[in-house]
Design a protein around this motif. Structure first.
Motif, PDB file in Angstrom:
ATOM      1  N   GLY A 104      83.424 113.643  77.992  1.00  0.00           N
ATOM      2  CA  GLY A 104      82.842 113.812  79.403  1.00  0.00           C
ATOM      3  C   GLY A 104      84.037 114.324  80.444  1.00  0.00           C
ATOM      4  N   ALA A 105      85.049 114.811  79.763  1.00  0.00           N
ATOM      5  CA  ALA A 105      86.083 115.294  80.657  1.00  0.00           C
ATOM      6  C   ALA A 105      85.560 116.733  81.237  1.00  0.00           C
ATOM      7  CB  ALA A 105      87.150 115.664  79.791  1.00  0.00           C
ATOM      8  N   ASP A 106      85.914 116.858  82.417  1.00  0.00           N
ATOM      9  CA  ASP A 106      85.585 118.395  82.924  1.00  0.00           C
ATOM     10  C   ASP A 106      86.704 119.604  83.028  1.00  0.00           C
ATOM     11  OD1 ASP A 106      82.964 117.492  84.207  1.00  0.00           O
ATOM     12  OD2 ASP A 106      84.401 115.841  85.059  1.00  0.00           O
ATOM     13  N   GLY A 107      87.762 118.954  82.397  1.00  0.00           N
ATOM     14  CA  GLY A 107      88.644 120.012  82.412  1.00  0.00           C
ATOM     15  C   GLY A 107      90.137 119.574  81.629  1.00  0.00           C
ATOM     16  N   TYR A 108      90.791 120.258  81.157  1.00  0.00           N
ATOM     17  CA  TYR A 108      92.055 119.969  80.039  1.00  0.00           C
ATOM     18  C   TYR A 108      93.303 120.927  80.298  1.00  0.00           C
ATOM     19  CZ  TYR A 108      93.562 117.970  75.629  1.00  0.00           C
ATOM     20  OH  TYR A 108      94.402 117.117  74.594  1.00  0.00           O
ATOM     21  N   LEU A 109      94.394 120.255  80.905  1.00  0.00           N
ATOM     22  CA  LEU A 109      95.549 121.156  81.102  1.00  0.00           C
ATOM     23  C   LEU A 109      96.711 120.134  80.182  1.00  0.00           C
ATOM     24  CD1 LEU A 109      95.273 121.898  84.790  1.00  0.00           C
ATOM     25  CD2 LEU A 109      95.148 123.515  82.851  1.00  0.00           C
ATOM     26  N   LEU A 110      97.764 120.763  80.115  1.00  0.00           N
ATOM     27  CA  LEU A 110      98.919 120.492  79.577  1.00  0.00           C
ATOM     28  C   LEU A 110      99.963 120.170  80.397  1.00  0.00           C
ATOM     29  CD1 LEU A 110      99.233 122.725  76.369  1.00  0.00           C
ATOM     30  CD2 LEU A 110      98.016 120.603  76.539  1.00  0.00           C
ATOM     31  N   LYS A 111     100.817 119.524  80.287  1.00  0.00           N
ATOM     32  CA  LYS A 111     101.724 118.760  81.365  1.00  0.00           C
ATOM     33  C   LYS A 111     102.782 119.852  81.683  1.00  0.00           C
ATOM     34  CE  LYS A 111     101.374 113.835  80.789  1.00  0.00           C
ATOM     35  NZ  LYS A 111     101.899 112.540  80.278  1.00  0.00           N
ATOM     36  N   ASP A 112     102.874 121.003  81.038  1.00  0.00           N
ATOM     37  CA  ASP A 112     103.627 122.019  81.354  1.00  0.00           C
ATOM     38  C   ASP A 112     102.997 122.914  82.312  1.00  0.00           C
ATOM     39  OD1 ASP A 112     101.836 123.518  79.735  1.00  0.00           O
ATOM     40  OD2 ASP A 112     103.323 123.994  78.294  1.00  0.00           O
ATOM     41  N   ALA A 113     101.852 122.782  82.942  1.00  0.00           N
ATOM     42  CA  ALA A 113     101.155 123.403  83.792  1.00  0.00           C
ATOM     43  C   ALA A 113     102.130 123.394  85.167  1.00  0.00           C
ATOM     44  CB  ALA A 113      99.848 122.765  84.197  1.00  0.00           C
ATOM     45  N   ARG A 114     102.085 124.584  85.734  1.00  0.00           N
ATOM     46  CA  ARG A 114     102.872 124.572  87.080  1.00  0.00           C
ATOM     47  C   ARG A 114     102.190 124.042  88.351  1.00  0.00           C
ATOM     48  NH1 ARG A 114     102.788 131.108  87.853  1.00  0.00           N
ATOM     49  NH2 ARG A 114     100.752 130.650  87.288  1.00  0.00           N
ATOM     50  N   ARG A 115     102.710 123.848  89.139  1.00  0.00           N
ATOM     51  CA  ARG A 115     102.421 123.017  90.145  1.00  0.00           C
ATOM     52  C   ARG A 115     101.216 123.699  91.100  1.00  0.00           C
ATOM     53  NH1 ARG A 115     105.554 120.557  95.608  1.00  0.00           N
ATOM     54  NH2 ARG A 115     103.824 120.399  97.061  1.00  0.00           N
ATOM     55  N   ALA A 116     101.316 125.000  91.163  1.00  0.00           N
ATOM     56  CA  ALA A 116     100.202 125.789  91.822  1.00  0.00           C
ATOM     57  C   ALA A 116      98.875 125.612  90.862  1.00  0.00           C
ATOM     58  CB  ALA A 116     100.688 127.163  92.141  1.00  0.00           C
ATOM     59  N   ASP A 117      99.088 125.604  89.554  1.00  0.00           N
ATOM     60  CA  ASP A 117      97.951 125.631  88.745  1.00  0.00           C
ATOM     61  C   ASP A 117      97.197 124.204  88.816  1.00  0.00           C
ATOM     62  OD1 ASP A 117      98.480 128.295  87.889  1.00  0.00           O
ATOM     63  OD2 ASP A 117      99.532 127.691  86.256  1.00  0.00           O
ATOM     64  N   LEU A 118      98.125 123.131  88.876  1.00  0.00           N
ATOM     65  CA  LEU A 118      97.584 121.775  89.026  1.00  0.00           C
ATOM     66  C   LEU A 118      96.721 121.590  90.226  1.00  0.00           C
ATOM     67  CD1 LEU A 118      97.430 119.358  87.205  1.00  0.00           C
ATOM     68  CD2 LEU A 118      99.454 118.393  88.280  1.00  0.00           C
ATOM     69  N   VAL A 119      97.477 122.231  91.344  1.00  0.00           N
ATOM     70  CA  VAL A 119      96.656 122.051  92.603  1.00  0.00           C
ATOM     71  C   VAL A 119      95.487 122.800  92.750  1.00  0.00           C
ATOM     72  CG1 VAL A 119      96.855 122.577  95.012  1.00  0.00           C
ATOM     73  CG2 VAL A 119      98.828 121.549  93.905  1.00  0.00           C
ATOM     74  N   ARG A 120      95.448 124.034  92.175  1.00  0.00           N
ATOM     75  CA  ARG A 120      94.037 124.837  91.890  1.00  0.00           C
ATOM     76  C   ARG A 120      93.132 124.328  91.051  1.00  0.00           C
ATOM     77  NH1 ARG A 120      96.272 128.826  89.666  1.00  0.00           N
ATOM     78  NH2 ARG A 120      96.999 129.790  91.578  1.00  0.00           N
ATOM     79  N   ALA A 121      93.641 123.373  89.936  1.00  0.00           N
ATOM     80  CA  ALA A 121      92.667 122.912  89.168  1.00  0.00           C
ATOM     81  C   ALA A 121      91.797 121.685  89.877  1.00  0.00           C
ATOM     82  CB  ALA A 121      93.421 122.392  88.008  1.00  0.00           C
ATOM     83  N   VAL A 122      92.550 121.062  90.611  1.00  0.00           N
ATOM     84  CA  VAL A 122      91.941 120.194  91.455  1.00  0.00           C
ATOM     85  C   VAL A 122      90.966 120.422  92.328  1.00  0.00           C
ATOM     86  CG1 VAL A 122      92.093 118.265  93.208  1.00  0.00           C
ATOM     87  CG2 VAL A 122      93.786 118.368  91.512  1.00  0.00           C
ATOM     88  N   HIS A 123      90.960 121.557  93.139  1.00  0.00           N
ATOM     89  CA  HIS A 123      90.236 122.084  93.782  1.00  0.00           C
ATOM     90  C   HIS A 123      88.946 122.808  93.362  1.00  0.00           C
ATOM     91  CE1 HIS A 123      92.248 121.383  97.674  1.00  0.00           C
ATOM     92  NE2 HIS A 123      93.300 121.815  97.146  1.00  0.00           N
ATOM     93  N   ASP A 124      89.535 123.618  91.932  1.00  0.00           N
ATOM     94  CA  ASP A 124      88.467 124.162  91.309  1.00  0.00           C
ATOM     95  C   ASP A 124      87.442 123.163  90.555  1.00  0.00           C
ATOM     96  OD1 ASP A 124      89.340 126.689  91.569  1.00  0.00           O
ATOM     97  OD2 ASP A 124      90.334 126.614  89.719  1.00  0.00           O
ATOM     98  N   LEU A 125      87.790 121.868  90.381  1.00  0.00           N
ATOM     99  CA  LEU A 125      86.925 121.070  89.612  1.00  0.00           C
ATOM    100  C   LEU A 125      85.979 120.443  90.691  1.00  0.00           C
ATOM    101  CD1 LEU A 125      89.149 118.882  87.409  1.00  0.00           C
ATOM    102  CD2 LEU A 125      87.243 120.333  86.703  1.00  0.00           C
ATOM    103  N   VAL A 126      86.272 120.271  91.907  1.00  0.00           N
ATOM    104  CA  VAL A 126      85.568 119.857  93.089  1.00  0.00           C
ATOM    105  C   VAL A 126      84.507 120.649  93.343  1.00  0.00           C
ATOM    106  CG1 VAL A 126      85.528 119.351  95.519  1.00  0.00           C
ATOM    107  CG2 VAL A 126      87.239 118.119  93.976  1.00  0.00           C
ATOM    108  N   ALA A 127      85.077 122.106  93.000  1.00  0.00           N
ATOM    109  CA  ALA A 127      84.019 123.180  93.378  1.00  0.00           C
ATOM    110  C   ALA A 127      83.029 123.269  92.240  1.00  0.00           C
ATOM    111  CB  ALA A 127      84.645 124.501  93.780  1.00  0.00           C
ATOM    112  N   GLY A 128      83.221 122.803  91.044  1.00  0.00           N
ATOM    113  CA  GLY A 128      82.335 122.953  89.935  1.00  0.00           C
ATOM    114  C   GLY A 128      82.756 124.043  89.065  1.00  0.00           C
ATOM    115  N   ARG A 129      83.940 124.603  89.014  1.00  0.00           N
ATOM    116  CA  ARG A 129      84.531 125.629  88.342  1.00  0.00           C
ATOM    117  C   ARG A 129      85.267 125.020  87.264  1.00  0.00           C
ATOM    118  NH1 ARG A 129      85.099 127.886  93.566  1.00  0.00           N
ATOM    119  NH2 ARG A 129      86.935 126.953  93.658  1.00  0.00           N
ATOM    120  N   PRO A 130      85.243 125.749  86.088  1.00  0.00           N
ATOM    121  CA  PRO A 130      85.904 125.003  84.844  1.00  0.00           C
ATOM    122  C   PRO A 130      87.485 125.148  84.986  1.00  0.00           C
ATOM    123  CG  PRO A 130      84.958 127.193  84.316  1.00  0.00           C
ATOM    124  CD  PRO A 130      84.545 126.775  85.570  1.00  0.00           C
TER     125      PRO A 130
END
Length: 209
Positions: A104-130
């Motif tokens: 049931g996870a909505d997204g999957y990132l690795l810990k080598d993700a950049r800070r900007a990508d992680l921040v963007r991911a949080v906002h994308d998930l809330v907006a319903g984007r994969p």
């Protein structure tokens, strides 16, 4: 900010304090994101999510105090859509990725993700984007044929789908319980899942049982 104009509420789950503190510190300094809880394991995370009502949960997969997969499943049992769940881990195998998404996870990132990508991911998930790391996207869109299950593996899987225990399966088929477990390990590997529930779900979807 979320589309509602309020800060995105986040819970961070990781058994390594340094990692947890780093992620929390990063989000604390980020306008529009508020860390409302932390947990060191999956069991603790389920309780915190229930109390804090976050928009997004970031969690690792393998932790000593309750796995991420179990936590995802427990959270989804309460609500199939909220909060959004982002796996943030070092594990990039087909089995880990498919297991997390099946749970049931909505997204999957690795810990080598950049800070900007992680921040963007949080906002994308809330907006319903994969949100998927390249390796996760490649795994989930791979249409190459999987190794076929043997007739005995299908037989074992069908009994599992009926709710039969390993001991009962062994008695029914005239084999040892250890052999049943070995068959199930092979089934999990071939289906790209991590547990009985995911194997049964995928088997139903695939018409195997």
């Amino acid at each position: 900010m979320s589309e509602t104009g309020r800060s995105v509420r986040v819970v961070v789950v990781d058994d390594h304090p340094v990692v947890r503190d780093g992620i929390t510190g990063m989000f604390t300094a980020e306008p529009g994101i508020e860390v409302v809880g932390e947990a060191a394991g999956g069991d603790e995370a389920v309780g915190i999510v229930s109390r804090a009502a976050p928009d997004v949960v970031l969690l690792d997969l393998r932790m000593p105090e309750g796995s991420g997969i179990d936590a995802i499943r427990a959270i989804r049992a309460t609500d199939p859509e909220r909060p959004r769940i982002l796996v943030l881990t070092t594990y990039d195998t087909d089995r880990d990725i498919r297991g997390a998404m099946a749970a049931g996870a909505d997204g999957y990132l690795l810990k080598d993700a950049r800070r900007a990508d992680l921040v963007r991911a949080v906002h994308d998930l809330v907006a319903g984007r994969p949100v998927l790391a390249p390796v996760a996207l490649a795994t989930l869109t791979d249409r190459s044929p999987r190794p076929a299950l043997t007739s005995r593996e299908i037989e074992v899987l069908r009994l599992v789908a009926d709710g039969t225990t390993n001991r009962a399966i062994a008695g029914r088929l005239g084999i040892s319980e250890a052999t049943v477990k070995t068959h199930l390990v092979h089934v999990y590997e071939k289906l790209g899942v991590v547990d009985r529930a995911s194997a049964v779900r995928l088997a139903w979807e695939s018409g195997l049982v």
